[in-house]
Design an enzyme around this catalytic site. Sequence first.
Site, short mmCIF file in Angstrom:
data_model
loop_
_atom_site.label_atom_id
_atom_site.label_comp_id
_atom_site.label_asym_id
_atom_site.label_seq_id
_atom_site.Cartn_x
_atom_site.Cartn_y
_atom_site.Cartn_z
N HIS A 47 -6.95 29.66 21.98
CA HIS A 47 -6.93 30.17 23.36
C HIS A 47 -5.52 30.11 23.93
O HIS A 47 -5.31 30.25 25.13
CB HIS A 47 -7.88 29.29 24.19
CG HIS A 47 -8.41 29.93 25.42
ND1 HIS A 47 -7.97 29.60 26.68
CD2 HIS A 47 -9.35 30.88 25.60
CE1 HIS A 47 -8.62 30.31 27.58
NE2 HIS A 47 -9.46 31.10 26.95
N HIS A 51 -4.50 36.40 23.90
CA HIS A 51 -5.47 36.32 22.80
C HIS A 51 -6.69 37.20 23.06
O HIS A 51 -6.96 37.58 24.19
CB HIS A 51 -5.93 34.86 22.62
CG HIS A 51 -6.65 34.33 23.81
ND1 HIS A 51 -6.00 33.81 24.91
CD2 HIS A 51 -7.97 34.28 24.12
CE1 HIS A 51 -6.87 33.45 25.82
NE2 HIS A 51 -8.09 33.73 25.37
N ASP A 53 -10.78 37.32 22.88
CA ASP A 53 -12.00 36.50 22.79
C ASP A 53 -13.02 37.24 21.94
O ASP A 53 -13.43 38.35 22.28
CB ASP A 53 -12.63 36.30 24.18
CG ASP A 53 -11.95 35.23 25.01
OD1 ASP A 53 -11.00 34.60 24.52
OD2 ASP A 53 -12.40 35.03 26.16
N HIS A 57 -16.83 32.99 20.80
CA HIS A 57 -16.22 32.08 21.77
C HIS A 57 -17.29 31.52 22.73
O HIS A 57 -17.23 30.37 23.13
CB HIS A 57 -15.14 32.85 22.54
CG HIS A 57 -14.33 32.02 23.49
ND1 HIS A 57 -14.00 30.71 23.26
CD2 HIS A 57 -13.78 32.34 24.69
CE1 HIS A 57 -13.27 30.25 24.27
NE2 HIS A 57 -13.14 31.21 25.16
N HIS A 160 -17.90 36.23 30.80
CA HIS A 160 -17.69 36.17 29.35
C HIS A 160 -18.98 36.54 28.61
O HIS A 160 -18.98 37.34 27.68
CB HIS A 160 -17.30 34.75 28.91
CG HIS A 160 -15.85 34.45 29.00
ND1 HIS A 160 -15.26 33.93 30.12
CD2 HIS A 160 -14.85 34.59 28.09
CE1 HIS A 160 -13.97 33.75 29.91
NE2 HIS A 160 -13.69 34.14 28.68
N GLU A 172 -7.19 38.10 27.04
CA GLU A 172 -6.72 37.26 28.15
C GLU A 172 -5.26 36.89 27.92
O GLU A 172 -4.75 36.91 26.80
CB GLU A 172 -7.58 36.00 28.24
CG GLU A 172 -9.01 36.30 28.67
CD GLU A 172 -9.96 35.13 28.53
OE1 GLU A 172 -10.95 35.10 29.25
OE2 GLU A 172 -9.71 34.25 27.66
ZN LIG Z 1 -11.96 34.00 27.55
#
Ligand SMILES: [Zn+2]
Length: 195
Positions: A47, A51, A53, A57, A160, A172
């Site tokens: 993270h 990055h 996701d 995650h 999310h 993100e």
């Molecule tokens: Zn995230």
Amino acid sequence: MTIFDVSLALKRGMLTYPGDPAFSIEHRFSITNGDGFNLSLLSLTTHAGTHVDAPAHYIDGGATIDSMTLNIMIGPGVIIDMRGRSVIDRRALEESALTDETRVFFKTDNSLKIREPAFRDDYTYIADSGAELLIERNVKLVGIDYLSVDKIDDEDAPVHKLLLSSGVLIVEGLDLLNVPAGPCRISCPPLLLLI
Ligand SMILES: [Zn+2]
């Protein structure tokens, strides 16, 4: 064509999400110290910095990053200017320049904060209603210029879960400070990481 690097520098003291272990780099071999080469050892979370996701995650047993198609992460997209807004909800999106692109990055006031090492919990985030609209519009890649798409104190991470369970990947930690809003070409292939 101007190419913008929208990734954050990985460096000591860089911004991390509260509770995440810090990034560190150790010069394990050094020419200055008599070694034949320079070589560094990195320690970081998945993270750290900019990055992608993967569903895994937030969804136990969900798809991992190695199984994600690069087709989603490379191609035409749009950067939507959301500066001046504290939350990206359905109404904000309906009033925005959102097009029918499947790749959407949001440029918010967060871009003024993301290079700072101190975490700011007043960052602009996406609301449930915003995530629902993005899913309805068939968006497949959503990016934001801070370390979470969810509000800081929402530990259930509804945005999310909504996005990842609907096949929408999340990017993100984007640094969009110097990037103009509007149509663009997006390329954000992640490291091929087997976890
Ligand atoms: Zn995230």
